[in-house]
Design a protein around this motif. Structure first.
Motif, PDB file in Angstrom:
ATOM      1  N   ASN A 109       0.826  -1.204   0.000  1.00 19.52           N
ATOM      2  CA  ASN A 109       0.000   0.000   0.000  1.00 19.52           C
ATOM      3  C   ASN A 109       0.863   1.258   0.000  1.00 19.52           C
ATOM      4  O   ASN A 109       0.544   2.249  -0.663  1.00 19.52           O
ATOM      5  CB  ASN A 109      -0.931  -0.005   1.216  1.00 19.52           C
ATOM      6  CG  ASN A 109      -2.037   1.028   1.116  1.00 19.52           C
ATOM      7  OD1 ASN A 109      -2.357   1.518   0.033  1.00 19.52           O
ATOM      8  ND2 ASN A 109      -2.626   1.370   2.242  1.00 19.52           N
TER       9      ASN A 109
ATOM     10  N   ARG B 226       0.629   4.095  -2.822  1.00 23.58           N
ATOM     11  CA  ARG B 226       0.334   5.475  -2.473  1.00 23.58           C
ATOM     12  C   ARG B 226       1.438   6.426  -2.921  1.00 23.58           C
ATOM     13  O   ARG B 226       1.175   7.586  -3.236  1.00 23.58           O
ATOM     14  CB  ARG B 226       0.138   5.602  -0.958  1.00 23.58           C
ATOM     15  CG  ARG B 226      -1.144   5.001  -0.422  1.00 23.58           C
ATOM     16  CD  ARG B 226      -1.228   5.157   1.105  1.00 23.58           C
ATOM     17  NE  ARG B 226      -1.023   6.543   1.488  1.00 23.58           N
ATOM     18  CZ  ARG B 226      -1.983   7.476   1.478  1.00 23.58           C
ATOM     19  NH1 ARG B 226      -3.215   7.145   1.121  1.00 23.58           N
ATOM     20  NH2 ARG B 226      -1.724   8.702   1.854  1.00 23.58           N
ATOM     21  N   SER B 227       2.671   5.930  -2.968  1.00 25.85           N
ATOM     22  CA  SER B 227       3.809   6.793  -3.296  1.00 25.85           C
ATOM     23  C   SER B 227       3.838   7.210  -4.761  1.00 25.85           C
ATOM     24  O   SER B 227       4.477   8.206  -5.106  1.00 25.85           O
ATOM     25  CB  SER B 227       5.122   6.076  -2.952  1.00 25.85           C
ATOM     26  OG  SER B 227       5.381   5.028  -3.877  1.00 25.85           O
TER      27      SER B 227
ATOM     28  N   GLN C 149      -0.185   1.098  -8.810  1.00 25.24           N
ATOM     29  CA  GLN C 149      -1.160   2.126  -8.441  1.00 25.24           C
ATOM     30  C   GLN C 149      -2.441   1.977  -9.265  1.00 25.24           C
ATOM     31  O   GLN C 149      -3.548   2.163  -8.744  1.00 25.24           O
ATOM     32  CB  GLN C 149      -0.553   3.511  -8.659  1.00 25.24           C
ATOM     33  CG  GLN C 149      -1.365   4.648  -8.078  1.00 25.24           C
ATOM     34  CD  GLN C 149      -0.637   5.969  -8.233  1.00 25.24           C
ATOM     35  OE1 GLN C 149       0.207   6.146  -9.113  1.00 25.24           O
ATOM     36  NE2 GLN C 149      -0.944   6.914  -7.367  1.00 25.24           N
TER      37      GLN C 149
ATOM     38  N   GLN D 117       2.711   8.894   6.258  1.00 27.54           N
ATOM     39  CA  GLN D 117       2.546   7.873   5.230  1.00 27.54           C
ATOM     40  C   GLN D 117       2.650   6.471   5.823  1.00 27.54           C
ATOM     41  O   GLN D 117       2.007   5.539   5.339  1.00 27.54           O
ATOM     42  CB  GLN D 117       3.578   8.067   4.121  1.00 27.54           C
ATOM     43  CG  GLN D 117       3.428   9.374   3.350  1.00 27.54           C
ATOM     44  CD  GLN D 117       2.017   9.583   2.804  1.00 27.54           C
ATOM     45  OE1 GLN D 117       1.359   8.637   2.350  1.00 27.54           O
ATOM     46  NE2 GLN D 117       1.547  10.822   2.853  1.00 27.54           N
TER      47      GLN D 117
ATOM     48  N   SER E 251      -0.411   3.820   5.421  1.00 31.90           N
ATOM     49  CA  SER E 251      -0.182   2.588   4.663  1.00 31.90           C
ATOM     50  C   SER E 251      -0.868   1.389   5.314  1.00 31.90           C
ATOM     51  O   SER E 251      -1.124   0.384   4.641  1.00 31.90           O
ATOM     52  CB  SER E 251       1.324   2.322   4.524  1.00 31.90           C
ATOM     53  OG  SER E 251       1.897   1.863   5.748  1.00 31.90           O
TER      54      SER E 251
ATOM     55  N   PRO F 138      -6.798   0.234   1.766  1.00 31.08           N
ATOM     56  CA  PRO F 138      -6.911   1.305   0.767  1.00 31.08           C
ATOM     57  C   PRO F 138      -8.304   1.498   0.183  1.00 31.08           C
ATOM     58  O   PRO F 138      -8.587   2.531  -0.409  1.00 31.08           O
ATOM     59  CB  PRO F 138      -5.906   0.876  -0.316  1.00 31.08           C
ATOM     60  CG  PRO F 138      -5.749  -0.596  -0.136  1.00 31.08           C
ATOM     61  CD  PRO F 138      -5.883  -0.843   1.333  1.00 31.08           C
TER      62      PRO F 138
ATOM     63  N   SER G  68     -11.846   4.576   1.953  1.00 31.63           N
ATOM     64  CA  SER G  68     -11.480   5.972   1.664  1.00 31.63           C
ATOM     65  C   SER G  68     -11.871   6.922   2.788  1.00 31.63           C
ATOM     66  O   SER G  68     -11.137   7.879   3.073  1.00 31.63           O
ATOM     67  CB  SER G  68     -12.140   6.420   0.346  1.00 31.63           C
ATOM     68  OG  SER G  68     -11.730   5.594  -0.721  1.00 31.63           O
TER      69      SER G  68
ATOM     70  N   VAL H 268      -9.260   6.880   5.487  1.00 28.19           N
ATOM     71  CA  VAL H 268      -8.051   7.568   5.026  1.00 28.19           C
ATOM     72  C   VAL H 268      -8.229   9.074   5.139  1.00 28.19           C
ATOM     73  O   VAL H 268      -7.363   9.791   5.652  1.00 28.19           O
ATOM     74  CB  VAL H 268      -7.720   7.164   3.579  1.00 28.19           C
ATOM     75  CG1 VAL H 268      -6.556   8.004   3.044  1.00 28.19           C
ATOM     76  CG2 VAL H 268      -7.362   5.683   3.499  1.00 28.19           C
TER      77      VAL H 268
END
Length: 203
Positions: free
Chosen positions: A8, A12-13, A20, A155, A159, A163, A166, A169
């Motif tokens: 994850n 995300r990066s 992704q 981050q 992580s 994911p 939402s 997050v």
């Protein structure tokens, strides 16, 4: 959870576009996701290996709704400001719980303009929210405290949130923004030793 967090974090990066594109919350079939994961293992083995060395660290902001309930009961019973002492506080995202906005079924509590909005299912009679609630002192410790103002620490926590969730997050990101601007920080300390200091010494 270490493995899931590592993948994850890479997704995300933005460092692995193919991962992704196949990773939640985007929709992808299982075969495409497995292929992206397999290729990521080959291309980013060192990153994944090193990520597994650290134990997962989470900071669930929605637990603040339980703190709110307990805080209101204590304030109603004793009529005094609270001294908030938290062990295992991670980045300290729950230390400012009374300054968030809550939606408890059809009732609301807290700062109406807060970017941190916590929605909770409510069953039973209407919640008792009229009691004034104030926090006079806050202290927190963790064996590995995280800095809310550090993007690296942010981050790391994000992580370990699934994911596809939402809303969690977004709430956690808002709580990091809030906590980064606050004066309090989480101290590095063992819970047993710090509890003794809190009991015997001034804050």
């Amino acid at each position: 959870m270490r493995v899931a967090g590592a993948f994850n974090a890479l997704a995300r990066s933005g460092r692995v576009p193919a991962l992704q594109e196949a990773y939640p919350p985007k929709q992808s079939d299982r075969e495409a996701l497995w292929l992206a994961l397999a290729r990521t293992i080959v291309s980013h083995d060192a990153f994944l290996h090193d990520y597994l060395d650290s134990a997962p660290q989470t900071n669930e902001v929605r637990r603040s709704s339980a703190l709110l309930g307990g805080g209101l009961i204590i304030a109603r019973e004793f009529g005094l400001p609270l001294s908030l002492l938290e062990i295992g506080a991670s980045a300290g995202l729950n230390l400012g719980f009374e300054q968030y906005h809550y939606e408890l079924g059809t009732a609301a509590y807290g700062q109406a303009d807060s970017a941190v909005v916590i929605r909770s299912e409510w069953r039973g009679g209407p919640p008792k929210l009229a009691t004034p609630l104030a926090v006079a002192r806050r202290r927190a410790c963790d064996l590995n405290p995280l800095d809310a103002s550090s993007d690296r620490d942010r981050q790391r926590v994000l992580s370990y949130i699934w994911p596809d969730q939402s809303a969690r997050v977004e709430t956690t990101e808002a709580a990091f923004d809030f906590a980064a601007g606050m004066p309090w920080r989480v101290e590095q300390a063992d819970a047993a030793a710090e509890r003794l200091l809190w009991t015997l010494g001034p804050m």
